[in-house]
Motif scaffolding. Structure first.
Motif, PDB file in Angstrom:
ATOM      1  N   UNK A   1      46.936   7.417  20.328  1.00 39.28           N
ATOM      2  CA  UNK A   1      47.892   6.240  20.725  1.00 39.28           C
ATOM      3  C   UNK A   1      48.913   5.852  22.087  1.00 39.28           C
ATOM      4  N   UNK A   2      48.068   7.148  22.603  1.00 32.73           N
ATOM      5  CA  UNK A   2      49.380   7.325  23.583  1.00 32.73           C
ATOM      6  C   UNK A   2      48.913   6.801  24.606  1.00 32.73           C
ATOM      7  N   UNK A   3      47.036   6.438  24.606  1.00 33.55           N
ATOM      8  CA  UNK A   3      46.581   5.347  25.297  1.00 33.55           C
ATOM      9  C   UNK A   3      46.889   4.444  25.277  1.00 33.55           C
ATOM     10  N   UNK A   4      47.745   3.013  24.390  1.00 32.04           N
ATOM     11  CA  UNK A   4      47.582   2.112  24.064  1.00 32.04           C
ATOM     12  C   UNK A   4      49.189   1.995  24.394  1.00 32.04           C
ATOM     13  N   UNK A   5      49.961   2.900  23.839  1.00 30.92           N
ATOM     14  CA  UNK A   5      51.839   3.245  24.277  1.00 30.92           C
ATOM     15  C   UNK A   5      51.817   2.963  26.739  1.00 30.92           C
TER      16      UNK A   5
ATOM     17  N   UNK B   1      55.930   3.034  11.014  1.00 29.14           N
ATOM     18  CA  UNK B   1      54.947   2.251  11.533  1.00 29.14           C
ATOM     19  C   UNK B   1      53.694   2.802  12.496  1.00 29.14           C
ATOM     20  N   UNK B   2      51.959   3.706  11.852  1.00 29.58           N
ATOM     21  CA  UNK B   2      51.615   3.683  13.377  1.00 29.58           C
ATOM     22  C   UNK B   2      51.376   2.963  14.053  1.00 29.58           C
ATOM     23  N   UNK B   3      50.765   2.690  15.482  1.00 28.40           N
ATOM     24  CA  UNK B   3      51.251   2.281  16.627  1.00 28.40           C
ATOM     25  C   UNK B   3      49.327   1.755  16.619  1.00 28.40           C
ATOM     26  N   UNK B   4      48.757   2.282  15.347  1.00 30.67           N
ATOM     27  CA  UNK B   4      47.030   1.285  15.831  1.00 30.67           C
ATOM     28  C   UNK B   4      46.545   2.219  14.436  1.00 30.67           C
ATOM     29  N   UNK B   5      45.696   1.791  13.825  1.00 36.06           N
ATOM     30  CA  UNK B   5      44.405   1.243  12.773  1.00 36.06           C
ATOM     31  C   UNK B   5      43.514   1.256  13.128  1.00 36.06           C
ATOM     32  N   UNK B   6      42.965   2.240  12.427  1.00 37.33           N
ATOM     33  CA  UNK B   6      40.588   1.749  12.117  1.00 37.33           C
ATOM     34  C   UNK B   6      40.744   0.802  11.214  1.00 37.33           C
ATOM     35  N   UNK B   7      41.266   0.498  10.481  1.00 36.45           N
ATOM     36  CA  UNK B   7      41.497  -0.549   9.874  1.00 36.45           C
ATOM     37  C   UNK B   7      42.493  -1.911  10.050  1.00 36.45           C
TER      38      UNK B   7
END
Length: 499
Positions: A376-380, A481-487
């Motif tokens: 998350x830190x990287x995408x934010x 809502x989670x900022x990212x997911x693996x699915x």
């Protein structure tokens, strides 16, 4: 006269408090080892202590050898016995409270809060405010109205143990000097329908002298948007004396631009890091990034390098072993009976004198369908940097892998709800991809090696994330809502909101 006394008393208390905290900042490493051995000694005769040979633990190393890292499922058999009213299981007494949280694999989680642990939950929030007052040399906000929004303060009993949401439990412990000025009313606070609750909060606050508002960023935005829509004014026009926002639960930075637009004027921000398991950190300098880690609040911390997390024999580091700008899974041992407990949060140290952290993600929230392990830190940070080059306004976003596209190479799909779109969406997309490549070498290698194509952006209609959360029964409170997911579970549900 009363207001003058109240404000000046707050200034005096704040300055005294900040002076006292200098001790733990200087001796964090030593205090942490002392704390752990004290917790172990206290719990020697508990069921957990007997099973893990606490009597023969005399160092951090011995503790790590005898007590494995645990998640809720690992501790659940012990907690089930505590729920039946049994003492001396994880801690010497039954808990004063259970903080009930929604789980995934475990269903509802019951996090114990002991008599020793509860005061630290309150002290963390108080300390954040005292540091702000002392640094600002201004306590005017104590004379205005304040929102400490929480889940319902109503509680049930589980074998005599009071049980409820953490924010509702904390509501019963707000200091008397703040109670008179606190909103919303009890009747409103116990409402379960979140949209109706926010509407009622607006009714109770729209004509008040609001000076402090507390909540997680998505809730603050929802509240501010409804106020702005109703009155046609920016928040600082409605509440000219609004001085301070207190927020936590998620990284504030991705919401900053939208928040500043809604506010329409200067308001100070304090970021905090509370959870049902403890109050871990707060922003002790509201002008600078970073949260002060509370190493004297009944919690012993360990840190597993994120690349090792979940592997057999993963390294468990103490404070003195951590490195700046590395990501670590946070592991806790608390004075409420949690032992080497993996809370699921990922932190990154930005300073060691004193110890300051950023919350960089969740151990379960990442994208690594191709081995890239983007967090998350990287995408934010990538989004923040892109917005500086190509101005736009983001309401919310979610990143998911597209493993089997209709044509071409796989890619990362960013599902974005814009409040205001960039002038050139294609340049925005390419810049966002460059920024993420700079922050994650694995992702960069995948693009360079033609394993992935550059990211795609799917634009969602207005209120998409609000409607999605509502459809899942996760609107309001501490839900995000989670900022990212693996699915693609969330991404697929967001498909209907695409423009």
């Amino acid at each position: 006269m009363l207001n003058f006394f109240k404000k000046n008393a707050a200034l005096v208390w704040a300055k005294k408090h900040v002076q006292k905290t200098g001790e733990f900042k200087k001796n964090s490493e030593k205090n942490q080892e002392t704390l752990l051995l004290s917790l172990v000694k206290t719990a020697q005769k508990t069921l957990f202590g007997r099973e893990h040979d606490f009597e023969n633990i005399h160092s951090i190393k011995e503790f790590q050898e005898k007590v494995p890292v645990a998640d809720y499922e690992d501790l659940k058999p012990y907690i089930e016995r505590v729920k039946k009213g049994q003492a001396n299981i994880l801690w010497t007494e039954t808990p004063e409270y259970f903080a009930k949280t929604s789980g995934t694999t475990s269903g509802s989680k019951y996090i114990p809060i002991s008599k020793e642990g509860m005061p630290f939950q309150i002290a963390g929030a108080q300390s954040a405010l005292f540091h702000y007052i002392a640094q600002k040399n201004n306590a005017d906000f104590v004379n205005g109205k304040m929102i400490f929004l929480q889940g319902s303060p109503e509680m049930e009993e589980v074998f005599g143990i009071k049980t409820g949401r953490l924010s509702g439990i904390v509501a019963h412990h707000i200091p008397a000097y703040l109670q008179k000025n606190r909103l919303p009313s009890w009747k409103t606070n116990i409402m379960e329908d979140w949209e109706a609750k926010v509407d009622k909060i607006i009714e109770e606050t729209e004509h008040e002298n609001m000076t402090l508002i507390s909540g997680i960023p998505p809730w603050l935005i929802m509240y501010f948007e409804k106020l702005t829509e109703k009155h046609g004014k920016k928040i600082k026009q409605l509440f000219p004396n609004l001085q301070l926002l207190v927020t936590g639960g998620v990284n504030y930075e991705p919401y900053r631009d939208k928040m500043e637009d809604l506010l329409g004027g200067k308001v100070d921000i304090i970021q905090t890091f509370p959870a049902s398991e403890g109050f871990f950190a707060f922003q002790d300098d509201y002008t600078k990034e970073g949260l002060l880690l509370l190493t004297n609040h009944g919690i012993f911390y360990e840190f597993i390098p994120l690349e090792d997390y979940g592997k057999p024999g993963a390294r468990r580091l103490t404070l003195k072993e951590v490195e700046i700008n590395k990501d670590y899974a946070l592991i806790l041992t608390t004075n409420s009976g949690l032992w080497a407990y993996s809370i699921g949060d990922v932190v990154r140290f930005i300073d060691k004198d004193p110890y300051k952290i950023l919350v960089s993600g969740r151990t379960k929230h990442f994208t690594s369908a191709f081995g890239e392990h983007v967090i998350a830190f990287e995408v934010e940070e990538a989004m923040k940097a892109t917005l500086e080059k190509y101005p736009a306004q983001i309401t919310e976003f979610h990143l998911a892998p597209q493993v089997n596209p209709a044509e071409g190479l796989p890619y990362h799909e960013w599902l974005i709800e814009f409040e205001k779109e960039p002038e050139n969406r294609e340049l925005f997309r390419l810049q966002l991809d460059r920024e993420l490549r700079e922050r994650n070498t694995y992702y960069d290698d995948l693009i360079s090696g033609n394993i992935l194509q550059p990211l795609h952006i799917s634009v969602l209609k207005k209120n998409a994330f609000h409607e999605y959360a509502k459809s899942q029964g996760k609107l309001g409170g501490q839900n995000k809502t989670p900022r990212l997911a693996n699915d693609r579970k969330i991404a697929d549900l967001l498909e209907i909101y695409k423009l």
